[in-house]
Design a protein around this motif. Structure first.
Motif, mmCIF file in Angstrom:
data_model
loop_
_atom_site.group_PDB
_atom_site.id
_atom_site.type_symbol
_atom_site.label_atom_id
_atom_site.label_comp_id
_atom_site.label_asym_id
_atom_site.label_seq_id
_atom_site.Cartn_x
_atom_site.Cartn_y
_atom_site.Cartn_z
ATOM 1 N N ARG A 143 37.211 43.832 42.597
ATOM 2 C CA ARG A 143 36.279 44.093 43.611
ATOM 3 C C ARG A 143 34.915 43.963 43.168
ATOM 4 N NH1 ARG A 143 37.853 42.390 49.303
ATOM 5 N NH2 ARG A 143 39.828 42.711 49.545
ATOM 6 N N ASP A 158 32.645 43.801 46.306
ATOM 7 C CA ASP A 158 33.284 42.804 47.381
ATOM 8 C C ASP A 158 33.982 43.664 48.393
ATOM 9 O OD1 ASP A 158 34.038 40.821 48.771
ATOM 10 O OD2 ASP A 158 35.098 39.669 47.202
ATOM 11 N N THR A 159 33.373 43.728 49.635
ATOM 12 C CA THR A 159 34.370 44.381 50.717
ATOM 13 C C THR A 159 34.944 43.263 51.762
ATOM 14 O OG1 THR A 159 32.343 44.855 51.808
ATOM 15 C CG2 THR A 159 32.962 46.450 50.483
ATOM 16 N N SER A 160 34.628 42.017 51.331
ATOM 17 C CA SER A 160 34.996 40.944 52.349
ATOM 18 C C SER A 160 36.455 41.158 52.620
ATOM 19 C CB SER A 160 34.600 39.688 51.847
ATOM 20 O OG SER A 160 35.277 39.184 50.788
ATOM 21 N N GLN A 161 36.901 40.718 53.734
ATOM 22 C CA GLN A 161 38.515 40.815 54.034
ATOM 23 C C GLN A 161 39.477 40.062 53.042
ATOM 24 O OE1 GLN A 161 39.664 39.824 58.008
ATOM 25 N NE2 GLN A 161 41.399 40.985 58.064
ATOM 26 N N ARG A 165 33.950 37.233 48.082
ATOM 27 C CA ARG A 165 32.544 37.120 48.220
ATOM 28 C C ARG A 165 32.179 36.515 46.849
ATOM 29 N NH1 ARG A 165 28.697 42.391 48.826
ATOM 30 N NH2 ARG A 165 26.914 41.424 47.756
#
Length: 188
Positions: A143, A158-161, A165
């Motif tokens: 991430r 990257d904290t997108s589900q 990202r």
């Protein structure tokens, strides 16, 4: 950790990433490459944006420690980008910074308490940044990403589900890439 509000004097295009990547992003694209830590006043701006101005002094020793931490982080992230794993030299650099502090745990009147003890005020921000990087690695090294725009050198977590990202900022790098693709499509 701390309350973080970007310093109004902070010129960086990406602010507010986790502390380790925020330190890494004190360099950003330009000719020559922009470097917030090139001058002591930039050190004060970064400490303010990172929410550390009340805990750390912007002095030459602290700036030197931060630069050392940034180089160690850059080596580690470069290894991750290139090889998917952190090499021995980068590990030694990170551990070299971590040797300047420790996390002390004790039981206080309201329960467990954790307190960072650094080898002196200059090392606190540097140690916190590298310790933060270890936390990101625990969450998933995949991430930690470099922006997909070829001219960008910024990194993000990257904290997108779905973990897909690609851009440090959709408003900046993402739109530039979309505009370039559209231009090529229309032109070609």
């Amino acid at each position: 950790m701390t309350d973080r509000t970007a310093d109004p004097q902070d010129p960086r295009p990406l602010i507010g990433e986790p502390l380790s990547l925020d330190l890494l992003n004190t360099r950003w694209s330009g000719t020559p490459v922009n470097d917030l830590l090139a001058q002591p006043d930039g050190h004060a701006v970064w400490l303010s944006s990172a929410g550390l101005a009340g805990r750390c002094r912007a002095d030459d020793a602290g700036l030197a420690a931060l630069r050392e931490a940034r180089e160690a982080l850059a080596a580690a992230v470069g290894d991750l980008d290139r090889d998917g794993a952190i090499g021995a030299a980068a590990v030694a650099g990170l551990n070299g910074v971590l040797e300047h502090g420790r996390l002390r745990r004790e039981l206080g009147p309201t329960g467990p308490v954790s307190r960072v003890e650094a080898d002196g005020p200059p090392w606190l921000a540097a140690w916190l940044a590298v310790d933060d990087f270890l936390g990101l690695l625990e969450q998933g090294p995949h991430r930690i990403r470099k922006c997909a725009h070829e001219a960008c050198i910024l990194h993000f977590f990257d904290t997108s589900q779905n973990g897909r990202r690609r851009w440090c900022s959709m408003a900046a790098c993402g739109n530039r890439a979309k505009a370039a693709r559209h231009y090529e499509k229309v032109r070609g």
